[in-house]
Each structure stands twice: as C-alpha cells, then as structure tokens.
Design a protein around this motif. Structure first.
Motif, mmCIF file in Angstrom:
data_model
loop_
_atom_site.group_PDB
_atom_site.id
_atom_site.type_symbol
_atom_site.label_atom_id
_atom_site.label_comp_id
_atom_site.label_asym_id
_atom_site.label_seq_id
_atom_site.Cartn_x
_atom_site.Cartn_y
_atom_site.Cartn_z
ATOM 1 N N THR A 98 -9.048 -34.086 -6.703
ATOM 2 C CA THR A 98 -10.288 -34.810 -6.994
ATOM 3 C C THR A 98 -11.191 -34.843 -5.764
ATOM 4 O OG1 THR A 98 -9.124 -36.182 -8.604
ATOM 5 C CG2 THR A 98 -11.222 -37.025 -7.804
ATOM 6 N N ASP A 99 -10.610 -35.102 -4.590
ATOM 7 C CA ASP A 99 -11.386 -35.118 -3.353
ATOM 8 C C ASP A 99 -11.999 -33.747 -3.084
ATOM 9 O OD1 ASP A 99 -10.614 -37.752 -3.058
ATOM 10 O OD2 ASP A 99 -9.123 -37.331 -1.497
ATOM 11 N N PHE A 100 -11.208 -32.700 -3.312
ATOM 12 C CA PHE A 100 -11.698 -31.338 -3.120
ATOM 13 C C PHE A 100 -12.844 -31.044 -4.079
ATOM 14 C CE2 PHE A 100 -11.450 -26.784 -4.246
ATOM 15 C CZ PHE A 100 -11.741 -26.240 -3.002
ATOM 16 N N GLN A 101 -12.691 -31.445 -5.319
ATOM 17 C CA GLN A 101 -13.729 -31.227 -6.325
ATOM 18 C C GLN A 101 -15.006 -31.972 -5.943
ATOM 19 O OE1 GLN A 101 -12.655 -32.594 -10.245
ATOM 20 N NE2 GLN A 101 -14.087 -31.215 -11.231
ATOM 21 N N ALA A 102 -14.873 -33.199 -5.458
ATOM 22 C CA ALA A 102 -16.046 -33.982 -5.042
ATOM 23 C C ALA A 102 -16.737 -33.324 -3.856
ATOM 24 C CB ALA A 102 -15.628 -35.411 -4.697
ATOM 25 N N LYS A 103 -15.956 -32.803 -2.937
ATOM 26 C CA LYS A 103 -16.530 -32.132 -1.764
ATOM 27 C C LYS A 103 -17.294 -30.886 -2.188
ATOM 28 C CE LYS A 103 -15.309 -30.469 2.830
ATOM 29 N NZ LYS A 103 -14.228 -30.233 3.780
ATOM 30 N N TYR A 154 -15.002 -21.652 0.522
ATOM 31 C CA TYR A 154 -14.254 -22.118 -0.641
ATOM 32 C C TYR A 154 -12.867 -21.487 -0.683
ATOM 33 C CZ TYR A 154 -18.651 -24.052 -2.394
ATOM 34 O OH TYR A 154 -19.815 -24.762 -2.542
ATOM 35 N N ALA A 155 -12.809 -20.211 -0.379
ATOM 36 C CA ALA A 155 -11.513 -19.526 -0.376
ATOM 37 C C ALA A 155 -10.579 -20.153 0.643
ATOM 38 C CB ALA A 155 -11.706 -18.048 -0.091
ATOM 39 N N GLU A 156 -11.129 -20.496 1.796
ATOM 40 C CA GLU A 156 -10.324 -21.129 2.843
ATOM 41 C C GLU A 156 -9.837 -22.508 2.404
ATOM 42 O OE1 GLU A 156 -11.186 -22.860 7.246
ATOM 43 O OE2 GLU A 156 -11.899 -20.816 6.860
ATOM 44 N N GLN A 157 -10.712 -23.284 1.782
ATOM 45 C CA GLN A 157 -10.328 -24.607 1.292
ATOM 46 C C GLN A 157 -9.262 -24.498 0.204
ATOM 47 O OE1 GLN A 157 -14.129 -26.256 0.188
ATOM 48 N NE2 GLN A 157 -14.341 -27.344 2.120
ATOM 49 N N MET A 158 -9.435 -23.523 -0.691
ATOM 50 C CA MET A 158 -8.444 -23.314 -1.752
ATOM 51 C C MET A 158 -7.098 -22.925 -1.155
ATOM 52 S SD MET A 158 -9.651 -23.862 -4.838
ATOM 53 C CE MET A 158 -8.749 -22.850 -5.985
ATOM 54 N N GLN A 159 -7.108 -22.066 -0.143
ATOM 55 C CA GLN A 159 -5.878 -21.629 0.510
ATOM 56 C C GLN A 159 -5.172 -22.820 1.149
ATOM 57 O OE1 GLN A 159 -4.418 -18.658 0.405
ATOM 58 N NE2 GLN A 159 -2.712 -19.373 1.641
ATOM 59 N N LYS A 160 -5.924 -23.675 1.840
ATOM 60 C CA LYS A 160 -5.340 -24.857 2.474
ATOM 61 C C LYS A 160 -4.738 -25.783 1.420
ATOM 62 C CE LYS A 160 -8.204 -25.040 6.619
ATOM 63 N NZ LYS A 160 -9.233 -25.789 7.347
ATOM 64 N N MET A 161 -5.457 -25.964 0.322
ATOM 65 C CA MET A 161 -4.971 -26.823 -0.756
ATOM 66 C C MET A 161 -3.680 -26.267 -1.342
ATOM 67 S SD MET A 161 -7.137 -28.037 -4.044
ATOM 68 C CE MET A 161 -6.338 -28.784 -5.443
ATOM 69 N N GLN A 162 -3.635 -24.950 -1.583
ATOM 70 C CA GLN A 162 -2.429 -24.323 -2.115
ATOM 71 C C GLN A 162 -1.259 -24.476 -1.156
ATOM 72 O OE1 GLN A 162 -3.792 -20.297 -3.018
ATOM 73 N NE2 GLN A 162 -3.416 -20.704 -5.177
ATOM 74 N N GLU A 163 -1.503 -24.279 0.138
ATOM 75 C CA GLU A 163 -0.440 -24.408 1.133
ATOM 76 C C GLU A 163 0.102 -25.829 1.182
ATOM 77 O OE1 GLU A 163 -2.231 -22.983 4.742
ATOM 78 O OE2 GLU A 163 -2.190 -20.883 4.068
ATOM 79 N N GLN A 164 -0.805 -26.812 1.099
ATOM 80 C CA GLN A 164 -0.376 -28.200 1.117
ATOM 81 C C GLN A 164 0.449 -28.536 -0.127
ATOM 82 O OE1 GLN A 164 -3.577 -30.988 1.551
ATOM 83 N NE2 GLN A 164 -2.247 -32.604 2.287
ATOM 84 N N LEU A 165 0.005 -28.074 -1.293
ATOM 85 C CA LEU A 165 0.762 -28.305 -2.521
ATOM 86 C C LEU A 165 2.139 -27.646 -2.444
ATOM 87 C CD1 LEU A 165 -1.974 -27.870 -5.261
ATOM 88 C CD2 LEU A 165 -0.696 -29.941 -4.760
ATOM 89 N N GLN A 166 2.182 -26.425 -1.927
ATOM 90 C CA GLN A 166 3.451 -25.714 -1.811
ATOM 91 C C GLN A 166 4.396 -26.446 -0.865
ATOM 92 O OE1 GLN A 166 3.114 -21.622 -0.646
ATOM 93 N NE2 GLN A 166 5.281 -21.225 -0.907
ATOM 94 N N LYS A 167 3.874 -26.917 0.256
ATOM 95 C CA LYS A 167 4.701 -27.645 1.222
ATOM 96 C C LYS A 167 5.266 -28.918 0.597
ATOM 97 C CE LYS A 167 4.519 -29.782 5.779
ATOM 98 N NZ LYS A 167 3.667 -30.180 6.898
ATOM 99 N N GLN A 168 4.417 -29.668 -0.111
ATOM 100 C CA GLN A 168 4.878 -30.900 -0.750
ATOM 101 C C GLN A 168 5.916 -30.614 -1.828
ATOM 102 O OE1 GLN A 168 1.242 -32.711 -2.046
ATOM 103 N NE2 GLN A 168 0.856 -33.711 -0.093
ATOM 104 N N THR A 169 5.713 -29.549 -2.579
ATOM 105 C CA THR A 169 6.669 -29.174 -3.619
ATOM 106 C C THR A 169 8.008 -28.797 -3.005
ATOM 107 O OG1 THR A 169 4.866 -28.422 -5.038
ATOM 108 C CG2 THR A 169 7.080 -27.625 -5.572
ATOM 109 N N GLU A 170 7.972 -28.024 -1.932
ATOM 110 C CA GLU A 170 9.214 -27.626 -1.260
ATOM 111 C C GLU A 170 9.938 -28.830 -0.688
ATOM 112 O OE1 GLU A 170 8.116 -24.553 1.509
ATOM 113 O OE2 GLU A 170 7.841 -23.078 -0.097
#
Length: 169
Positions: A113-118, A143-159
């Motif tokens: 949601t924060d990413f979408q608002a930004k 945007y690609a960089e922000q998406m990559q960071k978001m994906q990495e953070q989600l992956q880290k939390q999932t792991e």
C-alpha cells in the motif's frame, strides 16, 4: 427500534459508529440514516475510521462486517485470493505460527500500500496501472528498482518465516 437514533457515539470521536441491529440493518450514527454493506465498503475505501457495534450488546462487529465485505467481493467475479492461498491461510489457524502469519500478511500489505501510494504521488492516480501494462524492458528504472527492492524484501521475510518452520530453500 425507532426511526430516529441518537447520534452520540460510544467510542472516540474520531471513529464513525455504525450500529448493527438484529434485523441485519446498519445504522450510521454520523448521518442518522440506515446504510447498506456497499456503503460501509465505500466508507472504508474513503479511509473513514469506522467501528461497527451491535446495537443491543455494544459488541464490536467491525471484523465480521469487513470479512462479509471481502466475502462478497470474492464472490463477485474478480477474486483476489486463489483457492490455494485461502487453503494455506486456513491451515495456519490453530498452528503455533497463527499470530505471526497475521502480522506477516499485514506488514506486507502495508508495504504494498505504501509503495502504491508513493507511485501515485510520483505519477498520478493511474501510475500503477500504467506501469503494470508496460513491458519490463520499457519500465522506468526507478519503478523497476523499487519493485526489485520490494520483491527482495518479501522474499527475505518469506524465507525467515519458512525458517521458523524448519523449511529451507
């Protein structure tokens, strides 16, 4: 039940109180009118801070009303959750990780949601939709960089969560 209800709320003044009556009708104390579930949904979409109370007992029914809205949306044609995802959520009930799963989902939805608002702030209301339609090679670098960071953070939390179960990739 009377046609007119008092407009005084039983909670803090920043909350909009909706009373639910035994006949399933919802009464908005701020406007002194009966409203529908779709109107409650609209209040949520407008970021109103609402609380739904049982008119007779005063019990907080907000969660059950929100779940009812989600159920209607899911049944309405364009579901957000797959059957597999719902089955996995059900499996967490009664599990020792139940409390962690809720906060995990909440944090990730908040991050999204924060990413979408930004993005909306940077490129207007339709920025998100436009970006999702773009082929990856043409996606703006920021945007690609922000998406990559978001994906990495989600992956880290999932792991991390999977590690708590003893599951390793």
């Amino acid at each position: 039940m009377t046609a007119q209800e008092p407009t005084s709320s039983t909670t803090t003044s920043d909350q909009r109180v909706i009373k639910k009556y035994p006949n399933r009708r919802l009464y908005d104390t701020a406007t002194s009118t009966y409203i529908t579930l779709s109107e409650v949904k609209q209040l949520v979409m407008e970021r109103e801070n609402i609380v739904v109370k049982d008119a007779k007992t005063g019990d907080d029914l907000t969660r059950s009303i929100f779940l009812q809205i989600i159920l209607e949306e899911e049944a309405g044609g364009a579901p957000m959750f797959t059957e597999a995802m719902l089955a996995n959520i059900i499996r967490f009930y009664g599990h020792t990780m139940q409390g962690h799963m809720g906060s995990f989902i909440e944090k990730n939805v908040q991050m999204f949601t924060d990413f979408q608002a930004k993005m909306a702030e940077q490129g207007g209301v339709d920025a998100w939709a436009k970006m999702m339609q773009m082929p990856n090679p043409l996606m703006p670098a920021a945007y690609a960089e922000q998406m990559q960071k978001m994906q990495e953070q989600l992956q880290k939390q999932t792991e991390q969560m999977m590690g708590m179960f003893g599951i390793k990739r």
